[in-house]
Design a protein around this motif. Sequence first.
Motif, mmCIF file in Angstrom:
data_model
loop_
_atom_site.group_PDB
_atom_site.id
_atom_site.type_symbol
_atom_site.label_atom_id
_atom_site.label_comp_id
_atom_site.label_asym_id
_atom_site.label_seq_id
_atom_site.Cartn_x
_atom_site.Cartn_y
_atom_site.Cartn_z
ATOM 1 N N SER A 94 -10.449 1.106 5.982
ATOM 2 C CA SER A 94 -9.576 1.815 6.918
ATOM 3 C C SER A 94 -8.124 1.386 6.801
ATOM 4 C CB SER A 94 -10.056 1.563 8.348
ATOM 5 O OG SER A 94 -9.978 0.191 8.671
ATOM 6 N N TYR A 123 11.095 7.227 14.086
ATOM 7 C CA TYR A 123 9.789 6.583 13.954
ATOM 8 C C TYR A 123 9.954 5.091 14.227
ATOM 9 C CZ TYR A 123 8.601 10.887 11.453
ATOM 10 O OH TYR A 123 8.392 12.191 11.093
ATOM 11 N N PHE A 170 -3.350 5.641 1.156
ATOM 12 C CA PHE A 170 -1.916 5.336 1.098
ATOM 13 C C PHE A 170 -1.547 4.451 -0.075
ATOM 14 C CE2 PHE A 170 2.228 4.588 2.342
ATOM 15 C CZ PHE A 170 2.464 3.230 2.450
ATOM 16 N N ARG A 176 3.442 8.162 -0.479
ATOM 17 C CA ARG A 176 2.584 7.278 0.300
ATOM 18 C C ARG A 176 3.375 6.548 1.396
ATOM 19 N NH1 ARG A 176 1.229 2.562 -4.135
ATOM 20 N NH2 ARG A 176 3.345 1.813 -4.508
ATOM 21 N N GLU A 187 5.074 8.333 8.833
ATOM 22 C CA GLU A 187 4.847 9.440 9.766
ATOM 23 C C GLU A 187 3.684 9.185 10.715
ATOM 24 O OE1 GLU A 187 4.502 12.842 7.247
ATOM 25 O OE2 GLU A 187 6.668 13.191 7.186
ATOM 26 N N ASN A 188 2.898 8.127 10.463
ATOM 27 C CA ASN A 188 1.844 7.739 11.389
ATOM 28 C C ASN A 188 2.339 6.779 12.467
ATOM 29 O OD1 ASN A 188 -0.240 9.247 10.232
ATOM 30 N ND2 ASN A 188 -0.656 7.681 8.684
ATOM 31 N N TRP A 189 3.616 6.337 12.383
ATOM 32 C CA TRP A 189 4.176 5.494 13.431
ATOM 33 C C TRP A 189 4.443 6.335 14.690
ATOM 34 C CZ3 TRP A 189 8.552 2.685 10.185
ATOM 35 C CH2 TRP A 189 7.948 1.860 9.228
ATOM 36 N N SER A 222 6.543 8.258 17.284
ATOM 37 C CA SER A 222 7.746 9.031 16.983
ATOM 38 C C SER A 222 8.282 9.723 18.230
ATOM 39 C CB SER A 222 7.443 10.074 15.897
ATOM 40 O OG SER A 222 6.480 11.002 16.357
ATOM 41 N N GLU A 282 3.918 9.138 4.164
ATOM 42 C CA GLU A 282 2.669 9.336 4.915
ATOM 43 C C GLU A 282 2.438 8.204 5.904
ATOM 44 O OE1 GLU A 282 -2.146 9.639 4.047
ATOM 45 O OE2 GLU A 282 -0.719 9.500 2.402
ATOM 46 N N ARG A 283 2.687 6.963 5.476
ATOM 47 C CA ARG A 283 2.477 5.820 6.351
ATOM 48 C C ARG A 283 3.477 5.811 7.501
ATOM 49 N NH1 ARG A 283 -1.626 2.680 7.538
ATOM 50 N NH2 ARG A 283 -2.176 2.654 5.322
ATOM 51 N N GLU A 337 -6.585 -1.383 7.793
ATOM 52 C CA GLU A 337 -6.106 -1.900 9.070
ATOM 53 C C GLU A 337 -4.868 -2.763 8.856
ATOM 54 O OE1 GLU A 337 -7.573 -4.997 12.601
ATOM 55 O OE2 GLU A 337 -8.841 -4.537 10.877
ATOM 56 N N GLY A 383 -7.661 13.148 1.791
ATOM 57 C CA GLY A 383 -7.479 11.745 2.171
ATOM 58 C C GLY A 383 -7.521 10.820 0.993
#
Length: 703
Positions: free
Chosen positions: A145, A69, A666, A4, A10-12, A14, A7-8, A147, A663
């Motif tokens: 979501s 990242y 996280f 988790r 890799e959303n930054w 990069s 995953e979090r 946020e 999905g």
Amino acid sequence: MQARIVERVENWGSRPFTGGVRELHELADADFSGAVSVGATWLFLLNGRVVGVFGGEVEDVVDADGTVYEAPHESLVLLYSMQERGGETQAKYYTNDTPLSEASETLSDANFTGYIELSENVLSGDYYVVYYGGRSMSAAFVGASEELITGDEAFERADDEVGVYEVLKTPVSVTELPPLDDERGDESEGQSDAETPSATDADDEAAGEADASTALSTGDTEEGQDDEPREDAAGDESATRSQPRAEAEASNSEPRASGSPNSRSTDASEPTRQPSSSRESTANAEQTRAAGSRGATAESEARGAATESESVAANDGGTATQEGEQAFDEEREWRKTTSVPTIDPGDSEGGSDGDDASSASSSGSSRSRSANTSAGARTKRSQSRTGGKSTVEKLKQAVKQREQKLQAASERIDALEGERDDLQERVEALESERGDLQAEIEDLEAELSAMEAADASSDTEPSATDLNAVDALSGTNLFVRYDSKGQPTLDELDRSTDPDAVNENLRIDHHTQFDAESATVDGEPFESYLHDTTVYQFVSWAVRALPYEVRDSGHQSGLSDLYEALPRVDRAELNGTVDVEPDEETSVSRTFDVVLRDRMGNPLVVADVNTGRDPVTGDQMDALVSDATAIREGSDDLSAAMYVTGSFFEPAALETADEETSGGGFLSRSDRESFVKVGRKAGYHLCLVEDRNDAFHLTVPEL
């Protein structure tokens, strides 16, 4: 690395990492906050300092390509590094008993390193406050979501929430970067082994002690040497000598934390790059502010006593100085034994404030009267000695009182939890009794209907009724019943009950809206037709075999919602329609080939059955997911949706199932398998079942 966290991160934002050790130094010089990933190795950097290395070593990143990242906020770097390293739970508190702001203030005063997690019994989101040497930053993941909210807003929202929060103590080590190629030769020639920097994986306390000793020595002068203060000493020389080691540790070892995370944090500029005199001055200023605002750290009194003793020692040969320093050392040694910060700092505030003022006044007076008679000096020595020891006693008494309060609160919580468990057991017993009575009523109603039908037709000869398959199944309900409730049942599933013993006691009855004895389906007697149908065999498999397949394969946790729902199945509706109301203005109705319901009629499992030779398509799979999701949004009891086929699933159907279940979330509390997420913590399992050789097999998720 935890999945988790990966995953979090890799959303930054990069960008490629290709520069090896030189690019690492560039990131450090740029005060970069984020992560560097090379293969399985992850580096977390906070304002240019490496605060976490996982899955490998720093050297693994030097000559390899990877990804950089950039963190949206510095708090996430420190939080994820601490979560990956793992922490030790210090305490758990209920916000109505101990507000989060009160706990945060105490942890900051105690130079705490770790984090607070507020998530238990909180519906709006997960909240975190991260501490390093008492400085704090806040982050929150809010809503379905998730946020991201940071800084003051995150802390204020957390402080307004009601729930249970956990205090976790987590060590943080700063790892030095390897030198650049053109610097390595200089290091080997110009530095001894003692001067070469090393990775700070050693014990944090030992490293802090060494740094503290270095910082303190820059401002001290040996007794008997020149009495003139050094130009680089910050403030009163005696106050510098009395500076607690803990303040120096926090000043020399913690990474820089730029920005203004919240109103409770202070500027975390990098202490290791300041001159020693600046570090001492900063530490003394922070110590003075803390002592002025709260009586719980109470170190200013001991410091004032030691200072006063030093002034008197100039006339009396240093005896009072040794006594004052001994009192301060006793206090410091005692403080090292209290690793968990106390959450009720208000008990000692009144006394400490007065003591601080008295100590400061005495210290000033001793300086002004240090040249007076020996009788006055002896009086000051007595006050210094008595004041230092009384402060230690007050601190011990305050901690003892707080521990008693915490113990009383813990005992009350245990008592309330026991009462709650008793009430919960009574509620469950009443619900079970109500279910039994409801089942008995249904049986009696069915028997009465049969008797009335028999009476109505007693004067006429029974006539056979030939039905089509759709009408026959639509007018049929199946009931899960036991010969004896005293024998093994599905309610004892978790006790490793023998499946054969349960199945011998279990039977599947049917109730029809027509005369089953005289009815036929396309010329075949109804009962023999019913037992040969795929839907009847699927229901029998779902209650007789599937629970034990899940249990024996060790998937109770991954399929927890389905595993807990199967023992509650009371009846199966064929070609059944489910009606729900997600809100006061919306009504949803969907029809499935099989609907498994509990005694109150709530839908537990819905299923579509493909009895043809054609494979299941992606559109058919999408339709099942859409219908099941609409029902789940209006019913918290739905645990699973299943597609049953005697053929096979097209790749498009499998891709649809994989996309819908990927999905998981996280910060989900458990890894639920093949789970379609509907809300933040709500959803259902999507299961694909194949009918092969007169037996059913769960293929997704694979057991």
